[in-house]
Design an enzyme around this catalytic site. Structure first.
Site, PDB file in Angstrom:
ATOM      1  N   CYS A 113      24.657  23.812  37.544  1.00 23.45           N
ATOM      2  CA  CYS A 113      24.549  24.390  36.203  1.00 23.45           C
ATOM      3  C   CYS A 113      23.081  24.693  35.937  1.00 23.45           C
ATOM      4  O   CYS A 113      22.235  23.798  35.948  1.00 23.45           O
ATOM      5  CB  CYS A 113      25.087  23.433  35.151  1.00 23.45           C
ATOM      6  SG  CYS A 113      24.823  24.005  33.449  1.00 23.45           S
ATOM      7  N   CYS A 135      29.478  19.219  30.644  1.00 23.42           N
ATOM      8  CA  CYS A 135      29.625  20.205  31.715  1.00 23.42           C
ATOM      9  C   CYS A 135      29.746  19.475  33.045  1.00 23.42           C
ATOM     10  O   CYS A 135      28.997  18.536  33.324  1.00 23.42           O
ATOM     11  CB  CYS A 135      28.413  21.136  31.724  1.00 23.42           C
ATOM     12  SG  CYS A 135      28.282  22.164  33.196  1.00 23.42           S
ATOM     13  N   LYS A 145      10.830   2.807   2.802  1.00 18.58           N
ATOM     14  CA  LYS A 145      10.891   4.246   2.570  1.00 18.58           C
ATOM     15  C   LYS A 145      11.649   4.584   1.287  1.00 18.58           C
ATOM     16  O   LYS A 145      12.531   3.845   0.845  1.00 18.58           O
ATOM     17  CB  LYS A 145      11.553   4.942   3.768  1.00 18.58           C
ATOM     18  CG  LYS A 145      10.919   4.603   5.116  1.00 18.58           C
ATOM     19  CD  LYS A 145       9.434   4.892   5.171  1.00 18.58           C
ATOM     20  CE  LYS A 145       9.088   6.330   5.398  1.00 18.58           C
ATOM     21  NZ  LYS A 145       9.412   6.844   6.722  1.00 18.58           N
ATOM     22  N   TYR A 155      -7.566   2.143   5.364  1.00 19.04           N
ATOM     23  CA  TYR A 155      -6.628   1.076   5.011  1.00 19.04           C
ATOM     24  C   TYR A 155      -6.377   0.035   6.095  1.00 19.04           C
ATOM     25  O   TYR A 155      -5.634  -0.922   5.877  1.00 19.04           O
ATOM     26  CB  TYR A 155      -5.271   1.672   4.613  1.00 19.04           C
ATOM     27  CG  TYR A 155      -4.630   2.543   5.666  1.00 19.04           C
ATOM     28  CD1 TYR A 155      -4.094   2.007   6.829  1.00 19.04           C
ATOM     29  CD2 TYR A 155      -4.556   3.916   5.492  1.00 19.04           C
ATOM     30  CE1 TYR A 155      -3.512   2.802   7.791  1.00 19.04           C
ATOM     31  CE2 TYR A 155      -3.968   4.733   6.453  1.00 19.04           C
ATOM     32  CZ  TYR A 155      -3.450   4.169   7.598  1.00 19.04           C
ATOM     33  OH  TYR A 155      -2.869   4.966   8.559  1.00 19.04           O
ATOM     34  N   CYS A 214      31.529  25.340  30.048  1.00 17.12           N
ATOM     35  CA  CYS A 214      30.088  25.340  29.774  1.00 17.12           C
ATOM     36  C   CYS A 214      29.644  26.742  29.385  1.00 17.12           C
ATOM     37  O   CYS A 214      29.927  27.700  30.112  1.00 17.12           O
ATOM     38  CB  CYS A 214      29.325  24.860  31.004  1.00 17.12           C
ATOM     39  SG  CYS A 214      27.525  24.982  30.844  1.00 17.12           S
ATOM     40  N   CYS A 252      27.090  27.895  32.559  1.00 16.82           N
ATOM     41  CA  CYS A 252      27.524  28.128  33.945  1.00 16.82           C
ATOM     42  C   CYS A 252      29.017  28.403  34.075  1.00 16.82           C
ATOM     43  O   CYS A 252      29.480  28.801  35.147  1.00 16.82           O
ATOM     44  CB  CYS A 252      27.142  26.941  34.823  1.00 16.82           C
ATOM     45  SG  CYS A 252      28.136  25.451  34.535  1.00 16.82           S
ATOM     46  N   GLU A 286       0.834  -1.203   0.000  1.00 16.07           N
ATOM     47  CA  GLU A 286       0.000   0.000   0.000  1.00 16.07           C
ATOM     48  C   GLU A 286       0.870   1.255   0.000  1.00 16.07           C
ATOM     49  O   GLU A 286       1.869   1.309   0.733  1.00 16.07           O
ATOM     50  CB  GLU A 286      -0.885   0.051   1.255  1.00 16.07           C
ATOM     51  CG  GLU A 286      -1.710  -1.188   1.502  1.00 16.07           C
ATOM     52  CD  GLU A 286      -2.421  -1.163   2.846  1.00 16.07           C
ATOM     53  OE1 GLU A 286      -3.200  -2.092   3.097  1.00 16.07           O
ATOM     54  OE2 GLU A 286      -2.188  -0.214   3.637  1.00 16.07           O
ATOM     55  N   ASP A 291       1.364  10.427   3.373  1.00 11.95           N
ATOM     56  CA  ASP A 291       1.980  11.345   4.332  1.00 11.95           C
ATOM     57  C   ASP A 291       0.902  12.255   4.907  1.00 11.95           C
ATOM     58  O   ASP A 291       0.635  13.342   4.398  1.00 11.95           O
ATOM     59  CB  ASP A 291       3.064  12.169   3.639  1.00 11.95           C
ATOM     60  CG  ASP A 291       4.038  12.782   4.637  1.00 11.95           C
ATOM     61  OD1 ASP A 291       3.953  12.447   5.834  1.00 11.95           O
ATOM     62  OD2 ASP A 291       4.886  13.592   4.217  1.00 11.95           O
ATOM     63  N   GLU A 340      -5.940   7.457   6.918  1.00  8.76           N
ATOM     64  CA  GLU A 340      -5.042   8.605   6.920  1.00  8.76           C
ATOM     65  C   GLU A 340      -5.782   9.821   6.383  1.00  8.76           C
ATOM     66  O   GLU A 340      -6.346   9.779   5.283  1.00  8.76           O
ATOM     67  CB  GLU A 340      -3.814   8.317   6.048  1.00  8.76           C
ATOM     68  CG  GLU A 340      -2.639   9.206   6.316  1.00  8.76           C
ATOM     69  CD  GLU A 340      -1.783   8.714   7.481  1.00  8.76           C
ATOM     70  OE1 GLU A 340      -0.786   9.384   7.797  1.00  8.76           O
ATOM     71  OE2 GLU A 340      -2.117   7.669   8.076  1.00  8.76           O
ATOM     72  N   LYS A 391       2.155  -5.597   4.074  1.00 12.09           N
ATOM     73  CA  LYS A 391       1.436  -6.285   5.146  1.00 12.09           C
ATOM     74  C   LYS A 391       1.201  -7.741   4.764  1.00 12.09           C
ATOM     75  O   LYS A 391       0.841  -8.030   3.612  1.00 12.09           O
ATOM     76  CB  LYS A 391       0.072  -5.621   5.395  1.00 12.09           C
ATOM     77  CG  LYS A 391       0.135  -4.167   5.813  1.00 12.09           C
ATOM     78  CD  LYS A 391      -1.269  -3.583   5.947  1.00 12.09           C
ATOM     79  CE  LYS A 391      -1.229  -2.120   6.358  1.00 12.09           C
ATOM     80  NZ  LYS A 391      -2.585  -1.518   6.422  1.00 12.09           N
ATOM     81  N   LYS A 444       2.300   4.574   1.253  1.00 14.49           N
ATOM     82  CA  LYS A 444       2.337   5.152   2.610  1.00 14.49           C
ATOM     83  C   LYS A 444       2.018   6.642   2.497  1.00 14.49           C
ATOM     84  O   LYS A 444       2.870   7.451   2.137  1.00 14.49           O
ATOM     85  CB  LYS A 444       3.703   4.934   3.254  1.00 14.49           C
ATOM     86  CG  LYS A 444       3.752   5.335   4.723  1.00 14.49           C
ATOM     87  CD  LYS A 444       5.099   4.980   5.335  1.00 14.49           C
ATOM     88  CE  LYS A 444       5.110   5.299   6.826  1.00 14.49           C
ATOM     89  NZ  LYS A 444       4.912   6.752   7.088  1.00 14.49           N
TER      90      LYS A 444
END
Length: 698
Positions: free
Chosen positions: A441, A435, A324, A236, A417, A420, A123, A127, A184, A300, A125
């Site tokens: 701090c 630090c 992706k 979905y 740092c 401080c 499927e 956004d 979605e 899936k 994806k």
């Protein structure tokens, strides 16, 4: 960036802590504020690198407060709805090898051979913003966002503004008595551009991208605003169902269409890895021509019974994964390098950039990781840098365009740092400078307070970052216990009462005090997480709470100072020597113990307490809270399946037999664990006896 395979243990530990802190901040911005700081694939890259580091250094896995986390807590502007079935996120794949490994894991878990048929559904994806739609008796009754996965925001009134062609108000007579349909909410590219043109003409803020526009439009307190925005919905997935509406996911999608939902027409049914990769390639070629944004493809397992058997691990299902799309890059000007000080004292360099559009998202900040990376790349203020939205690395500046501006000088990393002035030391073999100021701090102390009141810790309404800063500057709150004494202090003031200051007022002050009193009773796992102990994230805090049960037992164990207590601590899942060391080091400092005890006393003064951990009771399971060991070869289920089922019933599956083990389930060809159980007098069960005990026998 150093390849994961080349990281030393010191480098891995430091980068892991940096990744965890960065991802947690991005999660809050993305899920709670609808204002993502980085592109999705940059975020995915950070999560992937985190997973690779944890894969190479398993002892670091328990250091991830974001490891089991999904989304963010619901906004306080909306009511909350509990998800009967959690809305989890997905693991990611970025290369064909990842897809092949996903298929192999599914087959191993189910005990299927390489040649056995296994159908998937692929499927796009989308956004957008995930939504859960609940129907009872065939009628639409409520809608909720994902939220933190366990509960989401009640956006029912907003969804009711959708036309029936997008959101059917009633389903057919064949619908189960109760069914949750997931989908979605998104905005097309054309609608996004038109909306931004209207926003600009009205002098209002522009949206960064279609996803942000969709999320911001749906999460409106005024439904009329949502109704005015051009939103769309793809259905979905399925949440709770009183009866299975279909035997396969493909059949379920057909049922959704019959009920009147819009289902993406590009969804395909595939066989095996080759079919999945073919679908990925085809969708990638079509991506630029689509009317809406997609950032990958979701695979899936088609058979719903196999989905049930596969179940879930941590924050994601075993039966699905998101593949992706690749990264994008852009060049921009590096305007400044700021040094941020975190609550653990880590000095982190952040690049401030001239805002640049990278793949549809405006990026103005990027991490520079540490001083070694700055020196290795010779990054200087004024450089033109290459910013990458990457699939396998942390959001980053990947390079510098040749030709440095005149006068550009190497960046000198501070040895003190910036907040401080204390020495910032870098132990030999480590890459992070810290630090040494500790709680003296201001940056560390304030960041710890902000962490203490954050959504997933004490979650005190009305006490956000701005108000913490105010109370700190007034000197009224310098530690967690001061929060619970704030009302008493305010009541004792004659002139400088909180409600008299600008921005407060009587009602908001009263609400704050009410919220503080409510939070004076707090569950043990949140209490532990809120203390901000190094490496103790939400998942680890939850494991500690479930193991020790009560604050008294946990405190006593941390102060015991015995090898037995340390051994018990490291026997808890995902808690290794490093995490145990940080916990025990925290309690070895008397001022920390005093601060914890002071906090508990301040809570008690408001009639509160640290509440005992809740024992998981799954259908009054007889094994809830029991420690179980599986040994030998099982017949009716694979070992991973057995572990998943036991944990779903509230049991704690452990890898070794000890006096604290309750049951040892013995399969064929069992080895020394079975013998050790007999020696220690621990109950041993056959596989069939275990199934009978848990109510799973035929």
């Amino acid at each position: 960036m150093i390849p994961v395979e080349a990281l030393t243990p010191f480098e891995a530990r430091i980068e892991h802590a940096e990744l965890v802190e960065t991802i947690a901040r991005w999660d809050e911005a993305y899920h709670a504020k609808d204002a993502p700081e980085v592109p999705d694939d940059v975020y995915d890259g950070a999560k992937r690198r985190l997973a690779r580091i944890e894969g190479r250094f398993p002892e670091l896995a328990a250091k991830s407060p974001i490891r089991d986390k999904v989304g963010a807590a619901p906004s306080e502007g909306f009511g909350k709805l509990v998800h009967a079935v959690p809305m989890l996120s997905l693991d990611n794949a970025f290369a064909p090898e990842d897809v092949a490994e996903f298929d192999a894991k599914v087959r191993r878990f189910l005990g299927l051979g390489d040649e056995a048929p296994l159908a998937y559904v692929a499927e796009p994806k989308i956004d957008g913003l995930s939504i859960n739609l609940r129907y009872e008796g065939g009628r639409f009754v409520s809608a909720a966002t994902r939220g933190d996965g366990a509960e989401g925001e009640d956006v029912t009134r907003n969804l009711e503004t959708f036309p029936a062609t997008q959101l059917p108000r009633t389903l057919g007579p064949d619908a189960p008595a109760v069914i949750e349909i997931r989908g979605e909410v998104y905005m097309t590219k054309a609608d996004f551009l038109a909306l931004n043109q209207r926003q600009e003409a009205a002098g209002e803020k522009l949206f960064a991208n279609p996803r942000n526009a969709a999320a911001g439009s749906l999460r409106q307190l005024d439904p009329k605003v949502t109704a005015s925005r051009p939103l769309s919905l793809f259905a979905y997935a399925m949440g709770e169902a009183s009866a299975p509406p279909a035997a396969s996911h493909w059949e379920y999608l057909e049922r959704l269409k019959a009920w009147g939902f819009v289902v993406n027409p590009l969804i395909r049914r595939c066989d095996g890895v080759a079919g999945l990769l073919s679908a990925y390639e085809s969708l990638g070629e079509a991506r630029a021509t689509l009317a809406y944004d997609i950032d990958g493809i979701v695979y899936k397992v088609d058979d719903i019974e196999l989905q049930r058997r596969l179940g879930f691990v941590s924050r994601s299902p075993r039966w699905a994964i998101a593949h992706k799309f690749p990264a994008e890059q852009a060049t921009t000007l590096l305007e400044a390098i700021d040094i941020q000080v975190g609550r653990t004292g880590a000095l982190t360099p952040v690049a401030r950039l001239t805002p640049v559009n990278v793949g549809g998202v405006v990026v103005s900040n990027a991490t520079l990781h540490n001083e070694d990376e700055i020196a290795r790349k010779d990054v200087r203020i004024g450089d033109t840098v290459i910013v990458q939205r990457a699939g396998d690395v942390i959001p980053q500046i990947v390079g510098v365009v040749p030709g440095k501006p005149r006068g550009a000088v190497p960046f000198v990393y501070p040895e003190t740092c910036p907040v401080c002035g204390a020495h910032a030391v870098r132990p030999e073999g480590e890459v992070i400078r810290r630090c040494t100021g500790g709680l003296t701090c201001e940056a560390q102390a304030k960041e710890r307070l902000k962490h203490f009141v954050s959504r997933n810790a004490f979650d005190i309404e009305g006490l956000g970052e701005k108000n913490i800063e105010f109370l700190w500057e007034k000197g009224w709150v310098r530690g967690p216990a001061d929060i619970f004494r704030l009302k008493a202090r305010n009541d004792a003031e004659l002139l400088q009462r909180l409600e008299n200051f600008e921005g407060w007022g009587k009602r908001s002050t009263e609400k704050l005090f009410e919220s503080i009193k409510t939070r004076s009773a707090m569950g043990l796992e949140r209490f532990i997480f809120a203390l901000g102990i190094r490496q103790i994230g939400e998942a680890t805090a939850k494991r500690l709470a479930r193991h020790y049960g009560s604050f008294g037992a946990w405190r006593a164990a941390m102060l015991a100072g015995t090898e037995e207590a340390r051994a018990e601590l490291t026997s808890i899942e995902d808690i290794g020597p490093s995490v145990a060391g940080d916990l025990l080091d925290f309690f070895s400092e008397e001022h920390n113990v005093q601060a914890v005890d002071d906090l508990v006393a301040a809570m008690a003064a408001l009639d509160g307490a640290v509440e005992d951990a809740k024992v998981i009771e799954s259908s009054a399971s007889p094994v809830a809270g029991k420690a179980v060991v599986f040994t030998g070869t099982l017949v009716t289920m694979t070992r991973p399946e057995a572990k998943a089922r036991a944990e779903a019933l509230g049991a704690k599956v452990v890898g070794s037999v000890s006096k604290k083990t309750d049951y040892v389930v013995v399969g064929a060809d069992a080895g020394s664990k079975a013998a050790e159980a007999v020696k220690l007098g621990i109950a041993t069960l056959s596989e069939q006896e275990w199934l009978a005990l848990t109510g799973a026998a035929d």
